[in-house]
Design an enzyme around this catalytic site. Structure first.
Site, mmCIF file in Angstrom:
data_model
loop_
_atom_site.group_PDB
_atom_site.id
_atom_site.type_symbol
_atom_site.label_atom_id
_atom_site.label_comp_id
_atom_site.label_asym_id
_atom_site.label_seq_id
_atom_site.Cartn_x
_atom_site.Cartn_y
_atom_site.Cartn_z
ATOM 1 N N GLY A 287 0.834 -1.206 0.000
ATOM 2 C CA GLY A 287 0.000 0.000 0.000
ATOM 3 C C GLY A 287 0.865 1.251 0.000
ATOM 4 O O GLY A 287 1.920 1.269 0.620
ATOM 5 N N ARG B 89 0.906 -4.843 -5.636
ATOM 6 C CA ARG B 89 1.092 -6.166 -5.020
ATOM 7 C C ARG B 89 1.514 -7.066 -6.169
ATOM 8 O O ARG B 89 1.079 -6.874 -7.309
ATOM 9 C CB ARG B 89 -0.205 -6.663 -4.411
ATOM 10 C CG ARG B 89 -0.971 -5.550 -3.704
ATOM 11 C CD ARG B 89 -1.149 -5.774 -2.229
ATOM 12 N NE ARG B 89 -1.859 -4.632 -1.661
ATOM 13 C CZ ARG B 89 -1.567 -4.050 -0.502
ATOM 14 N NH1 ARG B 89 -0.589 -4.495 0.245
ATOM 15 N NH2 ARG B 89 -2.262 -3.044 -0.057
ATOM 16 N N ASP C 59 5.555 -5.329 6.011
ATOM 17 C CA ASP C 59 6.113 -6.649 6.334
ATOM 18 C C ASP C 59 6.108 -7.598 5.143
ATOM 19 O O ASP C 59 7.033 -8.390 4.958
ATOM 20 C CB ASP C 59 5.320 -7.291 7.488
ATOM 21 C CG ASP C 59 5.863 -6.856 8.851
ATOM 22 O OD1 ASP C 59 7.031 -6.427 8.914
ATOM 23 O OD2 ASP C 59 5.113 -6.950 9.841
ATOM 24 N N THR D 274 4.424 2.459 5.434
ATOM 25 C CA THR D 274 3.003 2.082 5.499
ATOM 26 C C THR D 274 2.311 2.994 6.501
ATOM 27 O O THR D 274 2.912 3.354 7.518
ATOM 28 C CB THR D 274 2.824 0.598 5.889
ATOM 29 O OG1 THR D 274 1.453 0.358 6.180
ATOM 30 C CG2 THR D 274 3.624 0.212 7.121
ATOM 31 N N ASP E 124 -0.142 2.308 8.439
ATOM 32 C CA ASP E 124 -0.744 1.631 9.594
ATOM 33 C C ASP E 124 0.158 1.495 10.825
ATOM 34 O O ASP E 124 -0.313 1.131 11.886
ATOM 35 C CB ASP E 124 -1.197 0.216 9.194
ATOM 36 C CG ASP E 124 -2.356 0.251 8.214
ATOM 37 O OD1 ASP E 124 -3.034 1.293 8.145
ATOM 38 O OD2 ASP E 124 -2.579 -0.762 7.520
ATOM 39 N N ASP F 183 2.063 -0.851 11.383
ATOM 40 C CA ASP F 183 1.903 -2.248 11.824
ATOM 41 C C ASP F 183 3.150 -3.092 11.544
ATOM 42 O O ASP F 183 3.048 -4.298 11.357
ATOM 43 C CB ASP F 183 0.669 -2.872 11.150
ATOM 44 C CG ASP F 183 0.766 -2.869 9.643
ATOM 45 O OD1 ASP F 183 1.695 -2.245 9.095
ATOM 46 O OD2 ASP F 183 -0.093 -3.481 8.989
ATOM 47 N N ARG G 271 -6.157 -2.441 9.382
ATOM 48 C CA ARG G 271 -6.782 -3.766 9.242
ATOM 49 C C ARG G 271 -6.427 -4.670 10.407
ATOM 50 O O ARG G 271 -7.241 -5.414 10.914
ATOM 51 C CB ARG G 271 -6.337 -4.420 7.933
ATOM 52 C CG ARG G 271 -7.298 -4.198 6.795
ATOM 53 C CD ARG G 271 -6.689 -4.686 5.507
ATOM 54 N NE ARG G 271 -5.466 -3.955 5.223
ATOM 55 C CZ ARG G 271 -4.461 -4.398 4.470
ATOM 56 N NH1 ARG G 271 -4.514 -5.568 3.923
ATOM 57 N NH2 ARG G 271 -3.384 -3.654 4.253
HETATM 58 P P1 ATP Z 1 0.991 -2.971 3.487
HETATM 59 O O1 ATP Z 1 1.340 -2.738 4.923
HETATM 60 O O2 ATP Z 1 0.642 -1.751 2.764
HETATM 61 O O3 ATP Z 1 0.019 -4.076 3.292
HETATM 62 P P2 ATP Z 1 2.998 -4.847 2.638
HETATM 63 O O4 ATP Z 1 4.367 -4.661 2.100
HETATM 64 O O5 ATP Z 1 2.880 -5.638 3.902
HETATM 65 O O6 ATP Z 1 2.400 -3.408 2.792
HETATM 66 P P3 ATP Z 1 1.822 -6.958 1.013
HETATM 67 O O7 ATP Z 1 0.738 -6.869 0.018
HETATM 68 O O8 ATP Z 1 1.697 -7.891 2.143
HETATM 69 O O9 ATP Z 1 2.046 -5.452 1.490
HETATM 70 O O10 ATP Z 1 3.187 -7.329 0.246
HETATM 71 C C1 ATP Z 1 3.631 -6.595 -0.889
HETATM 72 C C2 ATP Z 1 4.309 -7.516 -1.864
HETATM 73 O O11 ATP Z 1 5.436 -8.148 -1.254
HETATM 74 C C3 ATP Z 1 3.447 -8.679 -2.334
HETATM 75 O O12 ATP Z 1 2.576 -8.330 -3.360
HETATM 76 C C4 ATP Z 1 4.503 -9.656 -2.823
HETATM 77 O O13 ATP Z 1 4.994 -9.260 -4.078
HETATM 78 C C5 ATP Z 1 5.611 -9.439 -1.792
HETATM 79 N N1 ATP Z 1 5.486 -10.481 -0.749
HETATM 80 C C6 ATP Z 1 4.609 -10.527 0.259
HETATM 81 N N2 ATP Z 1 4.766 -11.648 0.992
HETATM 82 C C7 ATP Z 1 5.771 -12.332 0.428
HETATM 83 C C8 ATP Z 1 6.417 -13.579 0.708
HETATM 84 N N3 ATP Z 1 6.032 -14.355 1.721
HETATM 85 N N4 ATP Z 1 7.426 -13.953 -0.102
HETATM 86 C C9 ATP Z 1 7.813 -13.180 -1.132
HETATM 87 N N5 ATP Z 1 7.233 -12.017 -1.447
HETATM 88 C C10 ATP Z 1 6.236 -11.584 -0.694
#
Ligand code: ATP
Length: 325
Positions: free
Chosen positions: A11, A72, A103, A125, A127, A129, A171
């Protein structure tokens, strides 16, 4: 000459641009080539990259969103996707990558580091979080946006002697709700970390407060609470109205919280953290995340960072409920 890449993933958050700017300018300052990778990990797989110069990041420090776009990328979770990304990195001559995201994005950075491409994660991010960091880039701006929106709602809520139920983002985490709630004097703050009871946490608080003369009420609810507990925010508002007899309206703040010009705090931290990440890559260090702990910017192992757990500050939660009556 070393070549590094920078991408934003997951995000979006205000301050991502300020982070990209810092990474690009620090890299150039150190004599590196810097590539901007577009649309998160998708760009790493497809090779959607652009060479950055000092002017590529002009006029963005004050802008929300991300000039590199974010996404994503489910393919990156698969070994085949990771291998493709590794090949693209090798073809582009990338010696390291700065990944700005949450994360999930850090998991991707860890996996790519394991394949031999040093990655450094930066917490971006709204959040807050990310367990390994006390602070995330974008959090301060999002809270301030939420606070301003709730202040506006309060004006009209007060004029009509109403109750406003406001859903803010979060969330899995109640940080935005908690801080917005205490800053706006919410009668009740509902967060995913603390189970709530309608009678104790909403009804009784409103009725007891009303006895002392209070006529308008703000209830701040984190998105995650609504998602987990159905009723929806509208149903919750209806229930409050039916049981208390006080006219109640529901408002979902939604994506406005993700946009806007970053605050001083987010710009300064983005600048310092971006700089720190490039310093690490310059020393050949990868598989790290740069985080804020006890008001200091430090780096830790990604794997270790992903094992950590975090919860909201119960003291703040209790103080909020003690004084917002
Ligand atoms: P937000 O806090 O905004 O949700 P985020 O980085 O946690 O941010 P995610 O959608 O969980 O958002 O992850 C972003 C991208 O990171 C995913 O679309 C994927 O490409 C990669 N990713 C997430 N989890 C994994 C994993 N276990 N292994 C490899 N790549 C991952």
């Amino acid at each position: 000459v070393k070549t590094i890449g920078v991408l934003t993933s997951g995000g979006d958050a205000p301050g991502m641009n300020a982070t990209v700017r810092s990474v690009v300018r620090t890299g150039l300052h150190m004599g590196m080539r810097v590539l901007g990778i577009r649309h998160g990990y998708n760009g790493l797989i497809s090779g959607d990259m652009v060479e950055m110069n000092l002017r590529s990041v002009s006029d963005i420090i004050h802008r929300g969103g991300t000039i590199l776009y974010t996404a994503r990328c489910p393919e990156f979770r698969e070994q085949a996707g990771l291998e493709k990304a590794k090949k693209t990195c090798q073809a582009a001559g990338l010696d390291g990558i700065v990944v700005i995201g949450g994360d999930g994005s850090f998991r991707g950075a860890r996996d790519l580091s394991l394949l031999g491409i040093p990655c450094v994660g930066l917490p971006g991010t709204i959040d807050n979080d990310i367990a390994s960091s006390d602070y995330t880039i974008g959090f301060d701006t999002a809270m301030n946006t939420a606070m301003q929106m709730v202040d506006r709602l309060r004006d009209t809520t007060q004029s009509h002697d109403r109750c406003s139920v406001v859903e803010v983002m979060g969330r899995h985490a109640g940080y935005i709700a908690l801080n917005t709630g205490i800053a706006c004097g919410a009668t009740s703050i509902l967060v995913p970390e603390v189970p709530f009871d309608f009678k104790r946490d909403i009804y009784d608080r409103m009725m007891n407060t009303r006895k002392t003369g209070k006529q308008h009420f703000i209830i701040v609810v984190a998105e995650g609470v609504v998602a987990e507990n159905n009723p929806s925010i509208d149903e919750l508002a209806k229930r409050i109205q039916t049981e208390t007899g006080i006219e109640t309206r529901a408002t979902v703040l939604g994506h406005v919280q993700r946009g806007g010009s970053p605050t001083v705090e987010d710009r300064v931290n983005a600048s310092l953290m971006g700089n720190y990440a490039v310093e690490l890559l310059n020393r050949g260090i990868g598989n790290r995340v740069v985080v804020m702990r006890d008001n200091k910017i430090v780096d830790i192992d990604i794997y270790e960072a992903l094992q950590m757990k975090k919860t909201i500050d119960m003291h703040t939660y209790e103080v909020a409920h003690q004084i917002s009556i």
